[in-house]
Design an enzyme around this catalytic site. Sequence first.
Site, short mmCIF file in Angstrom:
data_model
loop_
_atom_site.label_atom_id
_atom_site.label_comp_id
_atom_site.label_asym_id
_atom_site.label_seq_id
_atom_site.Cartn_x
_atom_site.Cartn_y
_atom_site.Cartn_z
N GLN A 46 0.83 -1.20 0.00
CA GLN A 46 0.00 0.00 0.00
C GLN A 46 0.87 1.26 0.00
O GLN A 46 2.01 1.24 0.48
CB GLN A 46 -0.92 0.01 1.22
N ASN A 66 -4.36 0.96 -2.07
CA ASN A 66 -3.90 -0.40 -2.32
C ASN A 66 -3.00 -0.45 -3.54
O ASN A 66 -2.98 0.48 -4.36
CB ASN A 66 -5.09 -1.34 -2.52
N CYS A 75 -6.10 0.91 7.64
CA CYS A 75 -5.03 -0.07 7.61
C CYS A 75 -4.30 0.00 8.94
O CYS A 75 -3.67 1.01 9.25
CB CYS A 75 -4.07 0.20 6.45
N ASN A 77 -1.60 -1.86 10.20
CA ASN A 77 -0.15 -1.81 10.11
C ASN A 77 0.32 -0.47 9.54
O ASN A 77 1.35 0.06 9.95
CB ASN A 77 0.36 -2.96 9.23
N HIS A 161 -14.29 -6.92 6.77
CA HIS A 161 -13.55 -8.17 6.93
C HIS A 161 -14.52 -9.34 7.03
O HIS A 161 -15.53 -9.25 7.72
CB HIS A 161 -12.68 -8.14 8.18
N GLU A 210 -6.06 -9.75 1.25
CA GLU A 210 -6.57 -8.38 1.23
C GLU A 210 -7.08 -8.02 -0.16
O GLU A 210 -6.40 -8.26 -1.16
CB GLU A 210 -5.50 -7.39 1.67
N CYS A 219 -1.87 -8.13 8.50
CA CYS A 219 -2.98 -7.21 8.30
C CYS A 219 -3.49 -6.80 9.68
O CYS A 219 -4.07 -7.62 10.39
CB CYS A 219 -4.09 -7.84 7.48
N GLY A 220 -3.25 -5.55 10.06
CA GLY A 220 -3.62 -5.09 11.40
C GLY A 220 -5.11 -5.06 11.63
O GLY A 220 -5.60 -5.55 12.66
N GLY A 222 -7.26 -6.74 9.98
CA GLY A 222 -7.70 -8.13 9.91
C GLY A 222 -7.49 -8.86 11.22
O GLY A 222 -8.34 -9.67 11.65
#
Length: 276
Positions: A46, A66, A75, A77, A161, A210, A219-220, A222
């Site tokens: 990203q 993305n 997002c 992370n 999600h 993703e 994926c934070g 997620g």
Amino acid sequence: MRVKFSKMHGLGNDFVMLDGVSQRIRLSPDKVRRIADRRLGIGCDQVLLVEPPRHPDTDFCYRIFNADGGEVENCGNGARCFARFVHERRLTGKQHLNVEIASGTLQLNLMDADQVEVNMGAPLLEPEQIPFRADRRAESYPLEVNGETFTIGAVSMGNPHAVLLVEDIQLAPVRELGPLLAVHSRFPQGVNVGFLQIETPSRAHLRVFERGVGETRACGTGACAAMVYAHQRELVEDKVDMHLPGGALTIHWSGPGQPVTMKGPAITVFHGQIIL
């Protein structure tokens, strides 16, 4: 246009960070795809564009794109990398930040040893908020794909999600099922797909496909969504170490109406310039 950038990652989920505060940057989907290209560009999952605040009670605004050029809402992370980036670039001296993203605001806390804690806000569970097409809210939903029915959880952490429980994370059909669920018609904006294996009530494993990117090393959002889904089903405790292919995040959530907090590393890889 020559643009300065930093390459960063959170558990291997990698980002190109752009300072839109001290330099003028205009991004298009084509430019994002060029930046993200791992052979012809810098390469990343990203691109994050940091901008001045739009409201007096926030410190910054940042936008998330993305690798396919599409702009997305959140997002986890990336949030940690953002906090480290603005501090290292001396755009702020604050350890505690209130920042605006497309889905709302986040509170970030820089800690020692490259760790950043993020208040991700309360999860959204009503189908219309996710968004997800369902008659009513439920802990789990049946979802049909190519004539086969899967049981999923649906959670929004500012972005949608779907979470599936699996017995063995190594054997989970991430590459086969992930792309099909990511564009399922019941998720009108697409969805990130998490495959969750619970080892103990305080330890779990996750892989995430993703939307617009593919499977990432971490994926934070997620991880937060997976923890919320498992907690609703009383499968985990209030605090969980979520292990992803790139490393572990600590996720805390005490129940409905409460914010989810996420703690993990943010690492700078290198700095450079690119002509757009």
